[in-house]
Design a protein around this motif. Structure first.
Motif, PDB file in Angstrom:
ATOM      1  N   ARG A   1       9.131 -32.932 -19.162  1.00  0.00           N
ATOM      2  CA  ARG A   1       8.643 -33.761 -20.604  1.00  0.00           C
ATOM      3  C   ARG A   1       7.730 -34.557 -20.280  1.00  0.00           C
ATOM      4  NH1 ARG A   1       9.877 -38.853 -19.422  1.00  0.00           N
ATOM      5  NH2 ARG A   1      11.408 -39.457 -17.887  1.00  0.00           N
ATOM      6  N   THR A   2       6.858 -35.149 -21.305  1.00  0.00           N
ATOM      7  CA  THR A   2       5.995 -35.927 -20.953  1.00  0.00           C
ATOM      8  C   THR A   2       6.197 -37.347 -20.115  1.00  0.00           C
ATOM      9  OG1 THR A   2       4.726 -35.500 -23.109  1.00  0.00           O
ATOM     10  CG2 THR A   2       4.082 -37.455 -22.322  1.00  0.00           C
ATOM     11  N   GLY A   3       5.675 -37.846 -19.319  1.00  0.00           N
ATOM     12  CA  GLY A   3       6.026 -38.800 -18.326  1.00  0.00           C
ATOM     13  C   GLY A   3       7.041 -38.439 -17.302  1.00  0.00           C
ATOM     14  N   GLY A   4       7.368 -36.732 -17.332  1.00  0.00           N
ATOM     15  CA  GLY A   4       8.466 -36.481 -16.284  1.00  0.00           C
ATOM     16  C   GLY A   4       7.651 -36.320 -15.028  1.00  0.00           C
ATOM     17  N   ARG A   5       8.450 -36.050 -13.864  1.00  0.00           N
ATOM     18  CA  ARG A   5       7.773 -36.002 -12.680  1.00  0.00           C
ATOM     19  C   ARG A   5       7.956 -34.677 -11.997  1.00  0.00           C
ATOM     20  NH1 ARG A   5       7.052 -41.027 -10.855  1.00  0.00           N
ATOM     21  NH2 ARG A   5       7.907 -42.725 -11.802  1.00  0.00           N
ATOM     22  N   VAL A   6       6.954 -33.952 -11.441  1.00  0.00           N
ATOM     23  CA  VAL A   6       6.961 -32.717 -10.751  1.00  0.00           C
ATOM     24  C   VAL A   6       6.549 -32.981  -9.249  1.00  0.00           C
ATOM     25  CG1 VAL A   6       5.606 -30.554 -10.712  1.00  0.00           C
ATOM     26  CG2 VAL A   6       6.007 -31.566 -12.790  1.00  0.00           C
TER      27      VAL A   6
END
Length: 254
Positions: free
Chosen positions: A163-168
């Motif tokens: 999602r937007t703002g999610g971390r990878v």
């Protein structure tokens, strides 16, 4: 306590050294190593929500992440044998309700929709095709070399699924850091946090941990180096704390 599961010929049960967890491994396929353990402790993960581990192998990263978060965790693995081992390792630890192992190609995997994960981890193949994969069995070659997926495939899948703002979060070789950063940014994954891993003080880094934010603003933090072995040639205290679960998180997230 571990549950009973059936082992296939050539398989063994190894100790994960934390929370009495066990994992099924075999000398015939690629076993987990330090990089996977460090990734599971470095990655920024939410306490609730959904987490995805790409290139999950025998499931070590989802197992270790389950000690840090109450989120639902999916693991995607392209090799049927490794996916089966991962499922049985999940069952062995009684984590079936929380961890789901999916046999799929990350290039096609869509879960139940795009942008559904709050965080993604990945320990991808490190080496480009043509650098010795013909010398290894098929299982090891797929784990080490970009035969089933390239760095770009990984970045594209992560952008699609987080999602937007999610971390990878990813672990990789420092020699490819420039390429990694460029590829992440190409797919709207802004590098935000990096930590280099050195076998000993004064030695070049042989691993890099990197975390990116989907559609994040440019601002990169380089954390202190992680040293694996001390002058006594034994694991450093920080490494031992990571292995034994005394340190649940390796470096703070934003």
């Amino acid at each position: 306590m571990p549950h009973e599961v059936e082992l296939q010929p050539g398989e063994r049960v190894d100790d994960l050294l934390t929370y009495e967890m066990k994992i099924i491994q075999s000398a015939e396929v690629f076993s987990f190593s330090l990089d996977a353990v460090l990734l599971a402790r470095f990655a920024g993960v939410p306490q609730r929500g959904r987490v995805l581990d790409l290139c999950t192998g025998n499931g070590v990263v989802p197992l270790l992440l389950a000690t840090r978060t109450k989120a639902d965790i999916d693991g995607v693995e392209i090799q049927p044998r490794l996916a089966d081992m991962a499922r049985r390792s999940v069952a062995l630890n009684g984590l079936g309700p929380r961890i789901r192992i999916i046999e799929a190609d990350l290039k096609q995997y869509a879960g139940t929709g795009n942008g559904i994960y709050d965080a993604i981890t990945v320990n991808p193949p490190y080496m480009p095709v043509g650098t010795g994969e013909h010398k290894e069995n098929a299982h090891v070659a797929l784990a080490r070399h970009e035969i089933g997926c390239t760095l770009e495939d990984v970045a594209a899948a992560a952008m699609r699924l987080v999602r937007t703002g999610g971390r990878v979060s990813m672990v990789h070789r420092p020699s490819r850091l420039a390429e990694i950063a460029e590829m992440l940014r190409r797919y709207r994954l802004e590098p935000k946090r990096i930590r280099f891993v050195h076998p000993r003080a004064g030695a070049e880094a042989n691993m890099v941990l990197i975390e990116a934010l989907r559609d994040g603003k440019p601002e990169l933090r380089v954390q202190p180096p992680l040293i694996v072995y001390g002058e006594d040639k034994q694991y450093t205290k920080e490494l031992l704390d990571v292995f034994y679960g005394r340190r649940g998180e390796l470096g703070g997230s934003e």
